[in-house]
Design a protein around this motif. Structure first.
Motif, PDB file in Angstrom:
ATOM      1  N   ASP A  38       0.861  -1.183   0.000  1.00 49.75           N
ATOM      2  CA  ASP A  38       0.000   0.000   0.000  1.00 49.75           C
ATOM      3  C   ASP A  38       0.896   1.231   0.000  1.00 49.75           C
ATOM      4  OD1 ASP A  38      -2.767   1.312   0.614  1.00 49.75           O
ATOM      5  OD2 ASP A  38      -1.374   2.155   2.103  1.00 49.75           O
ATOM      6  N   GLN A  39       0.767   2.057  -1.031  1.00 50.70           N
ATOM      7  CA  GLN A  39       1.722   3.138  -1.240  1.00 50.70           C
ATOM      8  C   GLN A  39       1.638   4.226  -0.167  1.00 50.70           C
ATOM      9  OE1 GLN A  39       4.262   3.152  -3.663  1.00 50.70           O
ATOM     10  NE2 GLN A  39       3.558   1.024  -3.684  1.00 50.70           N
ATOM     11  N   LYS A  40       0.460   4.534   0.303  1.00 42.89           N
ATOM     12  CA  LYS A  40       0.328   5.580   1.316  1.00 42.89           C
ATOM     13  C   LYS A  40       1.010   5.160   2.612  1.00 42.89           C
ATOM     14  CE  LYS A  40      -3.071   8.444   3.742  1.00 42.89           C
ATOM     15  NZ  LYS A  40      -4.512   8.764   3.913  1.00 42.89           N
ATOM     16  N   THR A  41       0.770   3.911   3.018  1.00 39.11           N
ATOM     17  CA  THR A  41       1.342   3.412   4.269  1.00 39.11           C
ATOM     18  C   THR A  41       2.855   3.296   4.186  1.00 39.11           C
ATOM     19  OG1 THR A  41      -0.682   2.172   4.735  1.00 39.11           O
ATOM     20  CG2 THR A  41       1.317   1.520   5.932  1.00 39.11           C
ATOM     21  N   VAL A  42       3.341   2.707   3.091  1.00 42.97           N
ATOM     22  CA  VAL A  42       4.778   2.485   2.975  1.00 42.97           C
ATOM     23  C   VAL A  42       5.525   3.801   2.807  1.00 42.97           C
ATOM     24  CG1 VAL A  42       4.971   2.154   0.459  1.00 42.97           C
ATOM     25  CG2 VAL A  42       6.501   0.910   1.998  1.00 42.97           C
ATOM     26  N   ARG A  43       4.924   4.760   2.128  1.00 42.53           N
ATOM     27  CA  ARG A  43       5.585   6.055   1.977  1.00 42.53           C
ATOM     28  C   ARG A  43       5.810   6.715   3.336  1.00 42.53           C
ATOM     29  NH1 ARG A  43       3.508  11.501  -1.352  1.00 42.53           N
ATOM     30  NH2 ARG A  43       5.333  12.773  -0.788  1.00 42.53           N
ATOM     31  N   THR A  45       6.192   5.268   6.191  1.00 39.18           N
ATOM     32  CA  THR A  45       7.257   4.544   6.888  1.00 39.18           C
ATOM     33  C   THR A  45       8.618   4.919   6.337  1.00 39.18           C
ATOM     34  OG1 THR A  45       5.799   2.673   7.368  1.00 39.18           O
ATOM     35  CG2 THR A  45       8.176   2.250   7.413  1.00 39.18           C
ATOM     36  N   VAL A  46       8.757   4.921   5.022  1.00 34.52           N
ATOM     37  CA  VAL A  46      10.025   5.245   4.377  1.00 34.52           C
ATOM     38  C   VAL A  46      10.487   6.645   4.781  1.00 34.52           C
ATOM     39  CG1 VAL A  46      11.050   5.828   2.139  1.00 34.52           C
ATOM     40  CG2 VAL A  46       9.799   3.676   2.420  1.00 34.52           C
ATOM     41  N   GLU A  47       9.596   7.597   4.736  1.00 33.94           N
ATOM     42  CA  GLU A  47       9.992   8.978   4.998  1.00 33.94           C
ATOM     43  C   GLU A  47      10.301   9.208   6.477  1.00 33.94           C
ATOM     44  OE1 GLU A  47       7.237  11.601   3.048  1.00 33.94           O
ATOM     45  OE2 GLU A  47       7.812  10.850   1.059  1.00 33.94           O
ATOM     46  N   ARG A  48       9.643   8.466   7.348  1.00 38.20           N
ATOM     47  CA  ARG A  48       9.982   8.557   8.771  1.00 38.20           C
ATOM     48  C   ARG A  48      11.377   8.018   9.034  1.00 38.20           C
ATOM     49  NH1 ARG A  48       9.822   4.619  12.150  1.00 38.20           N
ATOM     50  NH2 ARG A  48       8.348   3.412  10.899  1.00 38.20           N
ATOM     51  N   VAL A  49      11.697   6.840   8.454  1.00 41.28           N
ATOM     52  CA  VAL A  49      13.010   6.231   8.660  1.00 41.28           C
ATOM     53  C   VAL A  49      14.099   7.086   8.018  1.00 41.28           C
ATOM     54  CG1 VAL A  49      14.448   4.212   8.158  1.00 41.28           C
ATOM     55  CG2 VAL A  49      12.057   3.900   8.831  1.00 41.28           C
ATOM     56  N   TYR A  50      13.868   7.529   6.795  1.00 44.16           N
ATOM     57  CA  TYR A  50      14.883   8.325   6.109  1.00 44.16           C
ATOM     58  C   TYR A  50      15.125   9.645   6.843  1.00 44.16           C
ATOM     59  CZ  TYR A  50      17.364  10.953   2.514  1.00 44.16           C
ATOM     60  OH  TYR A  50      18.306  11.704   1.839  1.00 44.16           O
ATOM     61  N   SER A  51      14.065  10.275   7.311  1.00 47.16           N
ATOM     62  CA  SER A  51      14.216  11.529   8.041  1.00 47.16           C
ATOM     63  C   SER A  51      15.048  11.331   9.305  1.00 47.16           C
ATOM     64  CB  SER A  51      12.843  12.100   8.401  1.00 47.16           C
ATOM     65  OG  SER A  51      12.959  13.278   9.173  1.00 47.16           O
ATOM     66  N   SER A  52      14.806  10.233  10.022  1.00 45.04           N
ATOM     67  CA  SER A  52      15.585   9.940  11.231  1.00 45.04           C
ATOM     68  C   SER A  52      17.047   9.708  10.887  1.00 45.04           C
ATOM     69  CB  SER A  52      15.008   8.714  11.948  1.00 45.04           C
ATOM     70  OG  SER A  52      13.687   8.959  12.383  1.00 45.04           O
ATOM     71  N   TRP A  53      17.288   8.963   9.803  1.00 48.33           N
ATOM     72  CA  TRP A  53      18.666   8.709   9.375  1.00 48.33           C
ATOM     73  C   TRP A  53      19.351  10.005   8.964  1.00 48.33           C
ATOM     74  CZ3 TRP A  53      20.865   9.532   4.518  1.00 48.33           C
ATOM     75  CH2 TRP A  53      22.169   9.035   4.356  1.00 48.33           C
ATOM     76  N   ARG A  54      18.652  10.828   8.191  1.00 48.64           N
ATOM     77  CA  ARG A  54      19.225  12.090   7.707  1.00 48.64           C
ATOM     78  C   ARG A  54      19.577  13.017   8.876  1.00 48.64           C
ATOM     79  NH1 ARG A  54      16.910  17.101   6.019  1.00 48.64           N
ATOM     80  NH2 ARG A  54      18.239  18.171   4.476  1.00 48.64           N
ATOM     81  N   LEU A  55      18.675  13.143   9.851  1.00 52.28           N
ATOM     82  CA  LEU A  55      18.944  13.994  11.001  1.00 52.28           C
ATOM     83  C   LEU A  55      20.130  13.468  11.818  1.00 52.28           C
ATOM     84  CD1 LEU A  55      15.327  14.863  12.212  1.00 52.28           C
ATOM     85  CD2 LEU A  55      16.997  16.418  11.186  1.00 52.28           C
ATOM     86  N   ASN A 104      12.726  17.957  -1.768  1.00 47.92           N
ATOM     87  CA  ASN A 104      13.133  18.381  -3.110  1.00 47.92           C
ATOM     88  C   ASN A 104      12.832  17.332  -4.178  1.00 47.92           C
ATOM     89  OD1 ASN A 104      14.250  20.771  -1.993  1.00 47.92           O
ATOM     90  ND2 ASN A 104      16.125  19.652  -1.456  1.00 47.92           N
ATOM     91  N   PHE A 105      12.142  16.273  -3.780  1.00 48.46           N
ATOM     92  CA  PHE A 105      11.873  15.175  -4.706  1.00 48.46           C
ATOM     93  C   PHE A 105      10.370  14.866  -4.739  1.00 48.46           C
ATOM     94  CE2 PHE A 105      16.276  14.632  -3.564  1.00 48.46           C
ATOM     95  CZ  PHE A 105      16.888  14.206  -4.731  1.00 48.46           C
ATOM     96  N   GLU A 106       9.975  14.252  -5.829  1.00 48.81           N
ATOM     97  CA  GLU A 106       8.598  13.786  -6.007  1.00 48.81           C
ATOM     98  C   GLU A 106       8.550  12.286  -5.755  1.00 48.81           C
ATOM     99  OE1 GLU A 106       5.360  13.295  -9.690  1.00 48.81           O
ATOM    100  OE2 GLU A 106       7.288  14.295 -10.015  1.00 48.81           O
ATOM    101  N   TYR A 107       7.658  11.871  -4.859  1.00 52.33           N
ATOM    102  CA  TYR A 107       7.530  10.441  -4.586  1.00 52.33           C
ATOM    103  C   TYR A 107       6.868   9.738  -5.772  1.00 52.33           C
ATOM    104  CZ  TYR A 107       5.993   6.048  -2.422  1.00 52.33           C
ATOM    105  OH  TYR A 107       5.778   4.727  -2.130  1.00 52.33           O
ATOM    106  N   ILE A 108       7.486   8.605  -6.207  1.00 49.71           N
ATOM    107  CA  ILE A 108       6.941   7.826  -7.326  1.00 49.71           C
ATOM    108  C   ILE A 108       6.275   6.555  -6.826  1.00 49.71           C
ATOM    109  CG2 ILE A 108       7.446   6.637  -9.483  1.00 49.71           C
ATOM    110  CD1 ILE A 108       7.722   9.699  -9.610  1.00 49.71           C
ATOM    111  N   GLY A 109       7.001   5.729  -6.095  1.00 61.20           N
ATOM    112  CA  GLY A 109       6.418   4.484  -5.610  1.00 61.20           C
ATOM    113  C   GLY A 109       7.454   3.585  -4.968  1.00 61.20           C
ATOM    114  N   THR A 110       6.974   2.521  -4.337  1.00 60.41           N
ATOM    115  CA  THR A 110       7.825   1.574  -3.622  1.00 60.41           C
ATOM    116  C   THR A 110       7.457   0.155  -4.002  1.00 60.41           C
ATOM    117  OG1 THR A 110       8.050   3.060  -1.717  1.00 60.41           O
ATOM    118  CG2 THR A 110       8.471   0.720  -1.319  1.00 60.41           C
ATOM    119  N   ILE A 111       8.471  -0.687  -4.187  1.00 57.53           N
ATOM    120  CA  ILE A 111       8.251  -2.123  -4.348  1.00 57.53           C
ATOM    121  C   ILE A 111       9.080  -2.855  -3.300  1.00 57.53           C
ATOM    122  CG2 ILE A 111       7.645  -2.036  -6.793  1.00 57.53           C
ATOM    123  CD1 ILE A 111      10.467  -2.901  -7.499  1.00 57.53           C
TER     124      ILE A 111
END
Length: 334
Positions: A38-43, A45-55, A104-111
């Motif tokens: 499910d793209q909404k749910t996985v997006r 999750t991805v953005e939460r993890v990436y944001s934590s890693w980036r910070l 700065n990016f547009e979300y496309i999708g996750t597999i």
């Protein structure tokens, strides 16, 4: 894919978990190994993890970084810095550029892959790399489900300028393209945690130019490398040592691809300004020769190190040749 990696950019990219790659098509039958969450749910999750890693990167917070980074990536980063005779974790966080913001990016999708235990999330945006003009790039985040939660491993970035049809389908949210192009693929298996390397006596790099071939390699029983139809240089984990060193590798030729001449070289890298690398092992084959691997022991002697100095006046020592070099034909007198 055949990508040329320049070591200055490779070092920075490896530390940040950003690897520039191409996007080559794969056979349709292989697409069945991917899932479509499910793209909404996985997006989210991805953005939460990436944001934590980036910070954690921007703040130099080692504890927070370890909490959201795979064990394999932690060890690879540590080994890379130690193998450059650096100090971990100080040299990892000190002076690193800020990782890109997903704003700065547009979300496309996750597999997903590996039974939904790995994922690849694709974003698209304009990026300026080095001195080049800003161009539209795909930014692919690779994550692994580890210890009961998703963790960041690394990312891929590649230019879409020459991939007009792919770019069009991405913007149209045709998510099937993510399964067709290997640059968008998640891992088929969670990355293995490499051995923890010792501090090196000598900084070493291995170079391989292996068109149409796959090479699996181990150096000094610690440093693991894989080259697949590419030209690349890797830092040797744990470096090289004076005296005896070992290397073992297998070479698999892909009959579907062209496989011209190939080369493997091991180099001691200079630590004194003005000195140059010296090759201490090579395996050079012409297109007509059969590529075979093996196990070899080679020595690094005092004269190898001395010859790195441009003022060296002795006879340059020859590297260990895994395959005897062919004699050059004599010139015909006119």
């Amino acid at each position: 894919m055949r990508d040329i990696f320049f070591m200055s950019s490779l070092f920075v990219c490896s530390l940040l978990g950003v690897m520039p790659v191409g996007a080559a098509p794969v056979e349709t039958a292989a697409q069945e190994r991917f899932g479509m969450p499910d793209q909404k749910t996985v997006r989210a999750t991805v953005e939460r993890v990436y944001s934590s890693w980036r910070l954690s990167m921007m703040r130099g917070d080692e504890s927070a970084w370890r909490a959201v980074t795979t064990r394999a990536r932690q060890t690879k980063v540590r080994n890379l810095i130690i193998s450059h005779k650096g100090n971990f974790p100080h040299d990892f966080f000190n002076g690193q550029p800020d990782p890109p913001s997903l704003d700065n990016f547009e979300y496309i999708g996750t597999i997903t892959g590996c039974g939904h235990r790995t994922l690849a999330a694709t974003y698209v945006g304009n990026v300026q790399l080095g001195n080049t003009k800003a161009a539209e790039n795909a930014y692919v985040l690779l994550m692994v489900f580890e210890d009961g939660r998703w963790k960041f491993d690394q990312s891929r970035m590649f230019n879409l300028t020459q991939l007009g049809e792919v770019k069009k389908r991405l913007h149209a949210r045709d998510l099937s393209v993510l399964k067709e192009q290997d640059g968008f693929h998640p891992y088929d298996a969670a990355p293995a945690v490499p051995p923890v390397c010792p501090a090196p006596q000598l900084i070493g790099k291995v170079f391989a130019d292996a068109p149409g071939r796959k090479i699996d390699m181990k150096i000094n029983g610690v440093s693991l490398h894989q080259f697949s139809d590419e030209r690349r240089a890797d830092v040797i984990s744990g470096g090289l040592r004076r005296g005896k060193n070992t290397i073992s590798y297998t070479i698999t030729t892909d009959a579907r691809l062209e496989h011209p001449s190939m080369a493997i070289g091991i180099f001691v890298m200079p630590e004194t300004p003005g000195n140059h690398p010296v090759c201490v092992f090579d395996h050079i084959l012409e297109a007509s020769d059969e590529a075979r691997g093996g196990e070899f022991t080679f020595e690094i002697r005092n004269e190898n190190i001395a010859s790195m100095n441009p003022r060296f006046t002795g006879t340059p020592p020859q590297p260990f040749h895994a395959v005897p070099l062919k004699a050059k034909p004599d010139k015909v007198a006119r």
